[in-house]
Each structure stands twice: as structure tokens, then as C-alpha cells.
Design a protein around this motif. Structure first.
Motif, mmCIF file in Angstrom:
data_model
loop_
_atom_site.group_PDB
_atom_site.id
_atom_site.type_symbol
_atom_site.label_atom_id
_atom_site.label_comp_id
_atom_site.label_asym_id
_atom_site.label_seq_id
_atom_site.Cartn_x
_atom_site.Cartn_y
_atom_site.Cartn_z
ATOM 1 N N LEU A 1 -17.547 16.656 15.515
ATOM 2 C CA LEU A 1 -16.892 17.290 16.662
ATOM 3 C C LEU A 1 -17.004 16.405 17.905
ATOM 4 N N PHE A 2 -18.174 15.770 18.089
ATOM 5 C CA PHE A 2 -18.353 14.852 19.219
ATOM 6 C C PHE A 2 -17.423 13.647 19.084
ATOM 7 N N HIS A 3 -17.295 13.137 17.860
ATOM 8 C CA HIS A 3 -16.464 11.951 17.605
ATOM 9 C C HIS A 3 -15.005 12.250 17.928
ATOM 10 N N ILE A 4 -14.520 13.421 17.524
ATOM 11 C CA ILE A 4 -13.135 13.801 17.823
ATOM 12 C C ILE A 4 -12.945 13.926 19.331
ATOM 13 N N TYR A 5 -13.890 14.598 19.985
ATOM 14 C CA TYR A 5 -13.809 14.770 21.443
ATOM 15 C C TYR A 5 -13.828 13.415 22.149
ATOM 16 N N ASN A 6 -14.671 12.510 21.672
ATOM 17 C CA ASN A 6 -14.793 11.191 22.299
ATOM 18 C C ASN A 6 -13.506 10.381 22.147
ATOM 19 N N LEU A 7 -12.852 10.487 20.988
ATOM 20 C CA LEU A 7 -11.619 9.734 20.772
ATOM 21 C C LEU A 7 -10.489 10.207 21.690
ATOM 22 N N ILE A 8 -10.536 11.492 22.077
ATOM 23 C CA ILE A 8 -9.495 12.005 22.961
ATOM 24 C C ILE A 8 -9.492 11.259 24.293
ATOM 25 N N SER A 9 -10.649 10.722 24.678
ATOM 26 C CA SER A 9 -10.729 9.982 25.941
ATOM 27 C C SER A 9 -9.927 8.685 25.903
ATOM 28 N N LEU A 10 -9.391 8.315 24.721
ATOM 29 C CA LEU A 10 -8.505 7.155 24.642
ATOM 30 C C LEU A 10 -7.223 7.383 25.431
ATOM 31 N N ASN A 11 -6.923 8.648 25.752
ATOM 32 C CA ASN A 11 -5.770 8.930 26.608
ATOM 33 C C ASN A 11 -5.928 8.256 27.968
ATOM 34 N N ALA B 1 -14.000 -0.126 17.254
ATOM 35 C CA ALA B 1 -14.456 1.123 17.856
ATOM 36 C C ALA B 1 -14.836 0.959 19.317
ATOM 37 N N LYS B 2 -14.981 -0.270 19.793
ATOM 38 C CA LYS B 2 -15.544 -0.497 21.118
ATOM 39 C C LYS B 2 -14.509 -0.825 22.186
ATOM 40 N N GLU B 3 -13.316 -1.263 21.796
ATOM 41 C CA GLU B 3 -12.316 -1.681 22.767
ATOM 42 C C GLU B 3 -11.082 -0.795 22.638
ATOM 43 N N SER B 4 -10.678 -0.163 23.732
ATOM 44 C CA SER B 4 -9.602 0.829 23.694
ATOM 45 C C SER B 4 -8.292 0.239 23.172
ATOM 46 N N VAL B 5 -7.949 -0.969 23.621
ATOM 47 C CA VAL B 5 -6.684 -1.573 23.194
ATOM 48 C C VAL B 5 -6.670 -1.783 21.686
ATOM 49 N N THR B 6 -7.785 -2.251 21.137
ATOM 50 C CA THR B 6 -7.879 -2.507 19.699
ATOM 51 C C THR B 6 -7.821 -1.205 18.909
ATOM 52 N N VAL B 7 -8.514 -0.174 19.395
ATOM 53 C CA VAL B 7 -8.514 1.122 18.707
ATOM 54 C C VAL B 7 -7.114 1.723 18.700
ATOM 55 N N ILE B 8 -6.430 1.667 19.843
ATOM 56 C CA ILE B 8 -5.081 2.229 19.943
ATOM 57 C C ILE B 8 -4.114 1.472 19.034
ATOM 58 N N THR B 9 -4.194 0.135 19.044
ATOM 59 C CA THR B 9 -3.326 -0.676 18.183
ATOM 60 C C THR B 9 -3.551 -0.331 16.715
ATOM 61 N N ARG B 10 -4.824 -0.185 16.351
ATOM 62 C CA ARG B 10 -5.165 0.167 14.966
ATOM 63 C C ARG B 10 -4.556 1.512 14.586
ATOM 64 N N MET B 11 -4.682 2.500 15.475
ATOM 65 C CA MET B 11 -4.244 3.862 15.146
ATOM 66 C C MET B 11 -2.732 4.020 15.196
ATOM 67 N N ALA C 1 -7.662 4.896 28.957
ATOM 68 C CA ALA C 1 -8.332 3.703 28.412
ATOM 69 C C ALA C 1 -9.540 3.304 29.240
ATOM 70 N N GLU C 2 -9.430 3.411 30.565
ATOM 71 C CA GLU C 2 -10.547 3.013 31.426
ATOM 72 C C GLU C 2 -11.778 3.878 31.171
ATOM 73 N N MET C 3 -11.569 5.193 31.028
ATOM 74 C CA MET C 3 -12.684 6.108 30.753
ATOM 75 C C MET C 3 -13.328 5.788 29.416
ATOM 76 N N TYR C 4 -12.500 5.504 28.407
ATOM 77 C CA TYR C 4 -13.022 5.176 27.078
ATOM 78 C C TYR C 4 -13.867 3.911 27.124
ATOM 79 N N ASN C 5 -13.363 2.896 27.793
ATOM 80 C CA ASN C 5 -14.102 1.632 27.887
ATOM 81 C C ASN C 5 -15.435 1.809 28.611
ATOM 82 N N GLN C 6 -15.449 2.660 29.634
ATOM 83 C CA GLN C 6 -16.699 2.933 30.351
ATOM 84 C C GLN C 6 -17.714 3.589 29.432
#
Length: 271
Positions: free
Chosen positions: A49-59, A198-208, A61-66
Motif C-alpha cells: 500500500l505504501f509502494h502504490i501511494y509512493n508511486l502516485i507522487s510521480l505525478n 526506481a530512483k529517478e522519476s524520468v527513468t521510472v516514467i519512461t519505463r512505465m 516529478a520534483e516531489m518524487y525525486n526529493q
């Protein structure tokens, strides 16, 4: 030091814990392993549940990277490695239970040795990958092999248990567990074979944004949420004898897992 000596040393160390020692004497190791399965399962539900919530922060990118900068600290890296222990134990011991229930493999002592041996080897490999942090594998072929392997095991288990008298929900729990037996350890391993995944927003978004990966992620999401929801339900059912309360638990689980399924699906499809 031989394997037998190491096993004796580990067991004697564990038995020095007063609570474990008491239940080993009064209930046996089977009771301890059963509760370890439940506790590790509950930990994985919380992490899911935490992992799903954390991935939503990819909306954002700056927050996710922080967030990822915080998680790069040594203490979080250690906790991330430690998370492999309940994840793999739950998966491999779940496989042992499937063999026990569906295939009649009842050599518990030998199988438990295999469970702990595989867990320790996996943790060692995971630790090496996390320390090196410079590995790279083909994402497509890694997940293609993982999905095919998981499907072979899942179909085999389905064929074995489908005609039993157990409920359809129980069967789906075991079938989903057979898929996740391969997929969850593979997912954790992949994140450290390709650290930037898993650590860089641009890479995660491109992958998904790959439709193949979207399919894999959606499949994992639905399988894990169902497996988690039924697992929690089964634990509560063992100790709750009120039909009214169980109905309330079922409704709550349905709402919680349904909400996170909706979050995950809308995010994964829309990214």
C-alpha cells in the motif's frame, strides 16, 4: 563450519528469545513458522500500500525525486535490503505450503531447510547488487522470462488444485501466490539490477510508458492486492467468530483494496 553446525548455532540463537523459546516448547516450530508467515504477509501488505501511494507522487516529478533522495540514505538502504527477508520468506514458504497442500510434499524439515537456504542466498545476492549499484539488464527479456516462468508455475498449480473442494477464493489465493512466488522476488531483484529504475522519476516514467511493462505492472498490482486482501481476511477469520464482524471486515478490505487498485490502475494506464 559445516551446514549442520551453522543450523544448530542459528536455532540455538533464536531459541534464546524468551517468547520464541516458550512457543517452541509448548507449540513447536510449526507454530512459529505459521506465525512468521502471517507476520511477514502483513508487513508486505503495508509495504504494498505504501509502494502504490509512493508511486502516485510521480505525478509531481520534483516531489518524487526529493523522496528518493531521502531513501538513498544508508539507513533506508539497509531497511530496503532487510525488506527482502520477509518478502522472500513469505514467497518461498508460501511455495512450500502449496507443495504441501496440492502436491503432498510433507517432508517439512527438509523443505524448511530449503526455504531458509534460498532466503539467505537471495539476501546475499541482493546485498551484493545493492552495494555495487552499477549492474544493468535488458528490461524486456528479464520480465519476459519472469512472466513466462510465473505463468508455467501458476498454470501448474491451477491444474492441480482447481478440482478440489476448496472455495474459489481459496483457489485464487493459492494461484495468485504461485505467480507472486516468482514475480515479487524478481521485482525486488530487478530494482537493484537497474538502480535508476526506481530512483529517478524520468527513468521510472519512461519505463512505465511501455505497454509491455504496463501489462506486467497491472498484473502484479491486481494479483498482489487480491492476495493481500484474502490473506488479511484469512488471518482475521481464524480468530474472529462473529459473522457480523467478519462481514464488516470483508467490506472494509474490499473498499481499501479496491481504492488502491483504482489508484494504481488509473496511474499506470494514464502515465
Amino acid at each position: 563450519m559445516g551446514i549442520a553446525e551453522l543450523e544448530t548455532l542459528v536455532i540455538s540463537g533464536i531459541e534464546k528469545c524468551p517468547i520464541i523459546s516458550y512457543y517452541v516448547r509448548s507449540r513447536g516450530w510449526g507454530f512459529i513458522i505459521s506465525w512468521a508467515q502471517r507476520i511477514s504477509g502483513c508487513l508486505m501488505v503495508l509495504y504494498l500500500l505504501f509502494h502504490i501511494y509512493n508511486l502516485i507522487s510521480l505525478n509531481c516529478a520534483e516531489m518524487y525525486n526529493q523522496k528518493m533522495e531521502v531513501f538513498k540514505r544508508p539507513i533506508f538502504t539497509f531497511l530496503e535490503w532487510l525488506l527482502g527477508l520477509p518478502a522472500l520468506f513469505h514467497a518461498i514458504n508460501g511455495g512450500r505450503l502449496i507443495l504441501y497442500e496440492g502436491y503432498g510434499k510433507r517432508t517439512d524439515e527438509k523443505m524448511l531447510r530449503w526455504v531458509f537456504s534460498i532466503v539467505l542466498i537471495y539476501l546475499g545476492i541482493l546485498g551484493v547488487l545493492m552495494i555495487s549499484g552499477n549492474e544493468n539488464v535488458s528490461e524486456f527479456f528479464f520480465w519476459l522470462i519472469t512472466v513466462v516462468t510465473a505463468m508455467v508455475i501458476g498454470i501448474s498449480v491451477t491444474a492441480k488444485i482447481w478440482d478440489t473442494r476448496n472455495s474459489i477464493l481459496w483457489k485464487l489465493q493459492r494461484i495468485s501466490g504461485a505467480f507472486l512466488l516468482v514475480a515479487v522476488p524478481a521485482h525486488i531483484l530487478f530494482m537493484h539490477l537497474n538502480p535508476s529504475m526506481a530512483k529517478e522519476s524520468v527513468t521510472v516514467i519512461t519505463r512505465m510508458q511501455s505497454w509491455f511493462i504496463k501489462g506486467v505492472d497491472i498484473g502484479l498490482l491486481l494479483l498482489m492486492l487480491y492476495h493481500a486482501g484474502y490473506g488479511v481476511f484469512a488471518i482475521v477469520r481464524d480468530f474472529c467468530h462473529s459473522r457480523m464482524l467478519m462481514k464488516g471486515v470483508c467490506v472494509l478490505l474490499f473498499l481499501v483494496m479496491g481504492f488502491f487498485a483504482w489508484l494504481g490502475l488509473t496511474f499506470t494506464v494514464g502515465i
